[in-house]
Design an enzyme around this catalytic site. Structure first.
Site, PDB file in Angstrom:
ATOM      1  N   THR A   1       3.116  15.135 -65.533  1.00  0.00           N
ATOM      2  CA  THR A   1       3.792  15.705 -64.362  1.00  0.00           C
ATOM      3  C   THR A   1       4.845  16.703 -64.804  1.00  0.00           C
ATOM      4  OG1 THR A   1       4.923  15.132 -62.294  1.00  0.00           O
ATOM      5  CG2 THR A   1       5.432  13.787 -64.207  1.00  0.00           C
ATOM      6  N   ASP A   2       5.116  17.660 -63.952  1.00  0.00           N
ATOM      7  CA  ASP A   2       6.161  18.635 -64.222  1.00  0.00           C
ATOM      8  C   ASP A   2       6.832  18.984 -62.904  1.00  0.00           C
ATOM      9  OD1 ASP A   2       7.318  20.443 -66.415  1.00  0.00           O
ATOM     10  OD2 ASP A   2       7.050  21.787 -64.715  1.00  0.00           O
ATOM     11  N   THR A   3       8.155  19.025 -62.926  1.00  0.00           N
ATOM     12  CA  THR A   3       8.922  19.290 -61.712  1.00  0.00           C
ATOM     13  C   THR A   3       9.867  20.462 -61.943  1.00  0.00           C
ATOM     14  OG1 THR A   3       8.835  16.959 -61.100  1.00  0.00           O
ATOM     15  CG2 THR A   3      10.541  18.273 -60.039  1.00  0.00           C
TER      16      THR A   3
END
Length: 193
Positions: free
Chosen positions: A69-71
């Site tokens: 995941t990347d935010t």
């Protein structure tokens, strides 16, 4: 037989969110170098970065389900990552003061054994209160803004600055749980079994 789930992140916030939903998982941080300057839509970039992290870990193991995941935040059309230092945090908080921003989280799930992959994106709008100099300086002194995308942590002191959220709360923390659950179900991974 239950598949081993691997989180391709060392983020304490993501770890806590997965524990919150009772997921049994291991942590294997990715060595993938994210590049926020790639020329593509915010949605596509979120997916590409999440996939890069998941793929980096999946390539190192033989079996399991890898979650990457990347935010990042978007204000106007500008992508905002983690502040470099206190000065950068102050600049970011001043910029976001009184404004609405969007938080993008890319999700990538790679089921190695069954050779299946899913990428998705979650977008949440966050409205900041108008911050004064004393609030910004005081918040930076807590050191909470450092190491957090957008220079704030909604799961900490930064929560007092958030007027409104439109969308997924856990996305603002760093991992959209509903989105993850929905996509794990698509891969026939039942968190309740």
């Amino acid at each position: 037989m239950k598949q081993q789930i691997i989180l391709a992140s060392s983020s304490p916030r993501r770890k806590e969110l997965l524990k919150q939903i009772g997921l049994d998982f291991k942590i294997m941080p990715s060595d993938y170098e994210e590049d926020m300057t790639m020329k593509m839509s915010h949605k596509k970039l979120a997916k590409v970065l999440a996939y890069g992290k998941a793929k980096d870990v999946a390539d190192k193991i033989k079996i399991g389900v890898v979650i990457g995941t990347d935010t990042f935040l978007v204000f106007g059309d500008k992508r905002i990552g983690k502040p470099k230092d206190k000065k950068d945090a102050k600049k970011t908080l001043s910029l976001l003061s009184g404004k609405t921003l969007r938080i993008y989280s890319g999700i990538a799930i790679i089921d190695i054994k069954n050779n299946k992959e899913i990428t998705d994106v979650e977008i949440t709008k966050v409205k900041f209160k108008k911050l004064n100099k004393k609030e910004i300086d005081g918040y930076i002194k807590t050191k909470e803004p450092l190491g957090k995308a957008g220079a704030f942590g909604i799961q900490g002191i930064g929560a007092v600055f958030i007027e409104k959220i439109d969308g997924c709360y856990s996305n603002v923390v760093g991992l959209p749980l509903f989105n993850l659950y929905k996509n794990l179900n698509k891969l026939n991974i039942d968190i309740f079994s």
